[in-house]
Design an enzyme around this catalytic site. Structure first.
Site, short mmCIF file in Angstrom:
data_model
loop_
_atom_site.label_atom_id
_atom_site.label_comp_id
_atom_site.label_asym_id
_atom_site.label_seq_id
_atom_site.Cartn_x
_atom_site.Cartn_y
_atom_site.Cartn_z
N SER A 1 -4.96 -4.83 7.70
CA SER A 1 -4.39 -4.15 6.55
C SER A 1 -3.92 -2.75 6.99
O SER A 1 -4.63 -2.10 7.77
CB SER A 1 -5.46 -4.02 5.46
OG SER A 1 -4.86 -3.54 4.29
N ARG B 1 -9.54 -10.21 8.90
CA ARG B 1 -8.60 -9.20 9.42
C ARG B 1 -8.64 -9.22 10.95
O ARG B 1 -9.61 -9.68 11.54
CB ARG B 1 -8.99 -7.81 8.92
CG ARG B 1 -9.16 -7.70 7.41
CD ARG B 1 -9.82 -6.40 7.05
NE ARG B 1 -10.07 -6.20 5.64
CZ ARG B 1 -11.19 -6.51 5.01
NH1 ARG B 1 -12.19 -7.09 5.67
NH2 ARG B 1 -11.34 -6.26 3.73
N VAL C 1 -0.03 -23.02 20.68
CA VAL C 1 0.17 -22.60 22.06
C VAL C 1 -1.19 -22.64 22.75
O VAL C 1 -2.16 -22.06 22.26
CB VAL C 1 0.78 -21.18 22.11
CG1 VAL C 1 0.73 -20.61 23.52
CG2 VAL C 1 2.21 -21.22 21.60
N CYS D 1 -8.77 -24.42 -14.57
CA CYS D 1 -9.43 -25.70 -14.23
C CYS D 1 -9.35 -26.00 -12.73
O CYS D 1 -9.91 -26.99 -12.27
CB CYS D 1 -8.89 -26.84 -15.07
SG CYS D 1 -7.46 -27.67 -14.39
N CYS E 1 -4.57 -31.48 -13.10
CA CYS E 1 -3.27 -31.78 -12.49
C CYS E 1 -3.37 -32.32 -11.06
O CYS E 1 -2.41 -32.91 -10.56
CB CYS E 1 -2.37 -30.55 -12.52
SG CYS E 1 -3.01 -29.18 -11.53
N HIS F 1 0.80 -1.23 0.00
CA HIS F 1 0.00 0.00 0.00
C HIS F 1 0.83 1.27 0.00
O HIS F 1 1.91 1.33 0.60
CB HIS F 1 -0.93 0.02 1.22
CG HIS F 1 -2.12 -0.87 1.07
ND1 HIS F 1 -3.11 -0.61 0.16
CD2 HIS F 1 -2.46 -2.01 1.71
CE1 HIS F 1 -4.04 -1.56 0.26
NE2 HIS F 1 -3.67 -2.42 1.18
N ILE G 1 -2.69 -6.60 13.64
CA ILE G 1 -2.03 -6.38 12.34
C ILE G 1 -3.04 -6.64 11.22
O ILE G 1 -3.01 -7.68 10.56
CB ILE G 1 -0.76 -7.25 12.18
CG1 ILE G 1 0.13 -7.14 13.43
CG2 ILE G 1 0.00 -6.84 10.93
CD1 ILE G 1 0.76 -5.79 13.66
N LYS H 1 -10.12 -0.19 3.34
CA LYS H 1 -9.49 0.54 2.24
C LYS H 1 -10.44 0.66 1.06
O LYS H 1 -10.12 1.27 0.06
CB LYS H 1 -8.22 -0.16 1.82
CG LYS H 1 -7.26 -0.25 2.97
CD LYS H 1 -5.85 -0.27 2.54
CE LYS H 1 -4.97 0.29 3.62
NZ LYS H 1 -5.47 0.06 4.98
N CYS I 1 -2.76 -25.25 -17.20
CA CYS I 1 -3.25 -23.87 -17.10
C CYS I 1 -2.12 -22.91 -16.75
O CYS I 1 -1.99 -21.84 -17.33
CB CYS I 1 -4.34 -23.74 -16.04
SG CYS I 1 -5.73 -24.82 -16.26
C1 FAD Z 1 -9.32 -9.63 2.70
C2 FAD Z 1 -8.01 -9.02 3.15
C3 FAD Z 1 -7.28 -8.21 2.28
C4 FAD Z 1 -6.08 -7.64 2.70
N1 FAD Z 1 -5.33 -6.93 1.80
C5 FAD Z 1 -4.13 -6.44 2.17
C6 FAD Z 1 -3.32 -5.78 1.23
O1 FAD Z 1 -3.63 -5.70 0.04
N2 FAD Z 1 -2.16 -5.24 1.66
C7 FAD Z 1 -1.75 -5.31 2.97
O2 FAD Z 1 -0.72 -4.74 3.30
N3 FAD Z 1 -2.48 -6.00 3.87
C8 FAD Z 1 -3.64 -6.57 3.51
N4 FAD Z 1 -4.39 -7.29 4.40
C9 FAD Z 1 -3.88 -7.47 5.77
C10 FAD Z 1 -2.84 -8.59 5.86
O3 FAD Z 1 -3.32 -9.75 5.24
C11 FAD Z 1 -2.56 -8.88 7.32
O4 FAD Z 1 -2.30 -7.68 7.98
C12 FAD Z 1 -1.39 -9.81 7.53
O5 FAD Z 1 -1.49 -10.95 6.73
C13 FAD Z 1 -1.33 -10.22 8.99
O6 FAD Z 1 -0.33 -11.17 9.15
P1 FAD Z 1 -0.08 -11.85 10.56
O7 FAD Z 1 1.11 -12.71 10.42
O8 FAD Z 1 -0.02 -10.79 11.60
O9 FAD Z 1 -1.41 -12.68 10.84
P2 FAD Z 1 -1.87 -14.09 10.22
O10 FAD Z 1 -1.50 -14.22 8.81
O11 FAD Z 1 -3.30 -14.25 10.57
O12 FAD Z 1 -1.00 -15.15 11.02
C14 FAD Z 1 -1.23 -15.46 12.36
C15 FAD Z 1 -0.87 -16.91 12.54
O13 FAD Z 1 -0.88 -17.26 13.92
C16 FAD Z 1 -1.31 -18.60 14.02
N5 FAD Z 1 -1.78 -18.83 15.40
C17 FAD Z 1 -2.83 -18.23 16.01
N6 FAD Z 1 -2.95 -18.69 17.26
C18 FAD Z 1 -1.96 -19.59 17.46
C19 FAD Z 1 -1.57 -20.40 18.56
N7 FAD Z 1 -2.25 -20.41 19.71
N8 FAD Z 1 -0.50 -21.22 18.41
C20 FAD Z 1 0.19 -21.25 17.24
N9 FAD Z 1 -0.15 -20.50 16.17
C21 FAD Z 1 -1.20 -19.68 16.28
C22 FAD Z 1 -2.44 -18.69 13.01
O14 FAD Z 1 -2.70 -20.02 12.64
C23 FAD Z 1 -1.89 -17.84 11.87
O15 FAD Z 1 -1.24 -18.62 10.89
C24 FAD Z 1 -5.60 -7.87 4.01
C25 FAD Z 1 -6.32 -8.71 4.88
C26 FAD Z 1 -7.50 -9.29 4.46
C27 FAD Z 1 -8.24 -10.23 5.38
#
Ligand code: FAD
Length: 593
Positions: free
Chosen positions: A430, A403, A259, A550, A555, A136, A428, A342, A515
């Site tokens: 978007s 989110r 955890v 597909c 595949c 972004h 964390i 956004k 594909c």
């Molecule tokens: C529809 C959508 C569109 C978006 N578009 C954008 C974009 O275009 N650009 C942008 O910058 N951001 C975008 N975002 C935001 C972005 O995807 C997130 O901010 C980012 O992926 C967050 O990453 P994270 O690692 O903090 O969380 P996550 O990816 O959710 O990872 C957290 C991880 O913790 C694990 N976890 C949870 N609890 C436990 C536990 N007790 N023990 C072990 N593991 C655990 C979960 O399984 C998960 O894998 C978008 C989000 C959404 C939903």
């Protein structure tokens, strides 16, 4: 009905309009909401009202009981063992999304023992694979917020990070389009604002130039702002690359590891319980996405609440990628307003698909990734106003992500407030993907400071640091290698380079996915990387068989056979995405599988 515990009359009056019983109390820099309501929406509304009336730097913790739609508990791995019993990592990272994996990679620059645990069977299975992949610009952000700070820093880091990790990244820019010609002078005036916001190179485009650059835009659009710093990346490729580079540099990643609890003694986490045994880390990083509040609770350091917000995107066939030349196009009737979403748009991915969406809905179901038809329909109706050539028949599939916003709508990136050996990377939402490289640098620094016995963020700054009896210096990892060698993507190579690779390894000459033109060699490569991968979806996200029109119809069985052969398991043991998702049920016509 509201019990008036706060002296904030405005808030109490507003809360009184919500049915149910809600109490609000101010304590330790937080507004604590308690009481009972029947629907999730009512609870979220109360949280938002409290957030709207906060003092500077205060936060909302929502403890309201929701009788009919409670927050769903996490889905945990179905098995337990003792694989991690007694482990003593210097730093334990909880969560294998882009935040946790980027943090693990940053930490691997130091000579310390790092363990990342992820409850799913692969990294990037939650928000980090279910997003738009946009890097972004920061158009809708506000100076002084962590979102703004990390977005701007993260955006600037993308070129170098993706180069080092061998991940495709493009920066074709972003358009914000307007229908009214009358807005054009205002757009010129806005240039000073973008400069003040640190967004450089912004241009105003008139209709002629806009239509020359983007020939499929709706004809009623008359002017636009062009932001050249808008980029696009594959979010799961980046997350996997971060994890692989961390492993390559000595970090350990344990999948299927959740955890489930912690012991906290005198403000220090002394033990972390998982389904694979008890771990004794010196520092804990909370990067658990929508579950970050649960982890904060286990660590006795809960000072924010997450209210999950769902968003769906449709993916169009890559043959329509030429419809759009930039990263993202969206249309606004007026100038950007204060909003928590956004607003979505049309995004062209690095793989040449168009994404249409996402929308935004509050939800109590943190892992409900089902896509509602209505979401896709609404997005199409909305964005057809930007480009009339879009049609639902161009959809090949769709996805939904959740989110993880706080009620303050800002990131929580800091050391624990009450718990000394904890760092939060929470809330964390978007632009968390954009921000991840920068968040990781700071979170890793906080962890190292704690390990070294350094500065505290805790309420009492005089509290002695518990981890190092006397201050120690954490050394750099002399063997740190920032470079990761990616799997070659033959379809993107020049014919000579392709031929060379096929001559070295004939498996690259056998196309398995028609594909996306993915060869057997690429699929086998994906199964032999530093981070284990043994599922059909895991292979799909690494080298793309099944990502095309597909959707794996052709595949899929071939990929399944390759996984079975490579991993030495029977085909009926191969899973789509993790335990319990076996693809085959048994032999047909009495034959052996
Ligand atoms: C529809 C959508 C569109 C978006 N578009 C954008 C974009 O275009 N650009 C942008 O910058 N951001 C975008 N975002 C935001 C972005 O995807 C997130 O901010 C980012 O992926 C967050 O990453 P994270 O690692 O903090 O969380 P996550 O990816 O959710 O990872 C957290 C991880 O913790 C694990 N976890 C949870 N609890 C436990 C536990 N007790 N023990 C072990 N593991 C655990 C979960 O399984 C998960 O894998 C978008 C989000 C959404 C939903």
């Amino acid at each position: 009905m509201v019990v008036y515990l706060m002296r904030n009359n405005i808030l109490t009056k507003k809360l009184a309009k919500i049915s149910g019983t809600i109490q609000a109390k101010e304590q330790d820099g937080c507004v604590w909401l308690t009481g009972k309501v029947s629907t999730w929406d009512e609870s979220v509304r109360a949280g938002m009202l409290a957030a709207g009336n906060l003092k500077k730097r205060a936060t909302v913790v929502n403890n309201i009981e929701v009788t009919d739609e409670p927050l769903t508990p996490p889905c945990l791995p179905a098995f337990s063992d003792n694989a991690l019993e007694g482990e003593k990592p210097d730093v334990l990272v909880i969560g294998g999304g882009v935040t946790g994996c980027a943090v693990a990679r940053e930490l691997s620059r130091y000579d310390i023992k790092i363990l990342l645990v992820e409850k799913e069977h692969d990294v990037a299975l939650h928000a980090s694979s279910r997003n738009d992949g946009m890097v972004h610009v920061g158009i809708d952000l506000h100076k002084g917020t962590k979102k703004y700070h990390y977005n701007m820093r993260g955006n600037a880091m993308y070129g170098e990070v993706c180069h080092e990790l061998g991940v495709a990244f493009e920066r074709p820019g972003q358009y914000l389009c307007f229908a009214s010609r009358l807005l054009k002078p205002v757009l010129y005036l806005s240039l000073a604002y973008w400069k003040y916001m640190g967004i450089s190179g912004v241009r105003v485009l008139g209709k002629k130039e806009l239509m020359r650059l983007e020939r499929n835009l709706a004809k009623d659009l008359s002017c636009a702002l062009y932001f050249p710093s808008g980029g696009v990346v594959c979010p799961y490729n980046l997350t996997i690359a971060y994890a692989e580079n961390a492993v390559q540099n000595g970090a350990r990643v344990m999948l299927d590891t959740a955890v489930t609890g912690m012991s906290v003694d005198g403000g220090t986490i002394t033990k972390v319980r998982t389904n694979r045994g008890a771990i004794y880390p010196r520092v804990v990083i909370n990067a658990a996405g929508v579950f970050a509040e649960d982890i904060a609770g286990m660590a006795k350091d809960r000072f924010y609440s997450i209210h999950p917000r769902k968003g769906a995107n449709a993916i169009l066939d890559s043959k329509y990628s030429g419809f759009v030349a930039s990263t993202n196009i969206s249309k606004l009737g007026k100038l950007p307003a204060k909003t928590h979403s956004k607003g979505g748009g049309i995004v062209r991915t690095v793989h040449g698909n168009l994404l249409i969406g996402p929308d935004a809905h509050e939800t109590n179901e943190r892992e409900d990734f089902a896509t509602e038809a209505a979401s896709i329909r609404t997005s199409f109706e909305k964005f057809r106003a930007t480009s009339a050539v879009l049609h639902e028949s161009q959809i090949i599939t769709y996805f939904t992500g959740v989110r993880a916003p706080t009620y303050e709508e800002d990131f929580v990136v800091c050391k624990g407030k009450r718990t000394r050996n904890l760092v939060h990377a929470a809330g964390i939402q978007s632009p968390g993907l954009t921000a991840a490289p920068a968040i990781a640098v700071d979170v890793a620094r906080f962890a190292v400071e704690i390990l070294e016995g350094g500065k505290s963020n805790s309420a009492n700054e005089n509290t002695p640091r518990p981890l190092a009896e006397s201050p120690v210096t954490i050394r750099k990892n002399e063997n740190f290698n920032p470079l990761r060698v990616p799997i070659p993507h033959l379809a993107k190579l020049e014919i000579d380079d392709r031929q060379k690779l096929i001559a070295q390894n004939p498996d690259y000459g056998v196309i398995v996915c028609r594909c996306e033109e993915v060869s057997r060699g690429e699929i086998l490569d994906s199964l032999r990387r530093p981070l284990p991968c043994d599922t059909i979806d895991g292979v799909k996200r690494r080298v793309r068989p099944g990502m095309g029109r597909c959707q794996g119809g052709f595949c899929g069985p071939l990929v399944l056979q390759l996984i079975a052969r490579e991993k030495g398991i029977t085909p009926d043991a191969v899973c789509k995405s993790g335990a319990g998702s076996e693809v085959l049920f048994g032999p047909t016509k009495g034959g052996a599988v």
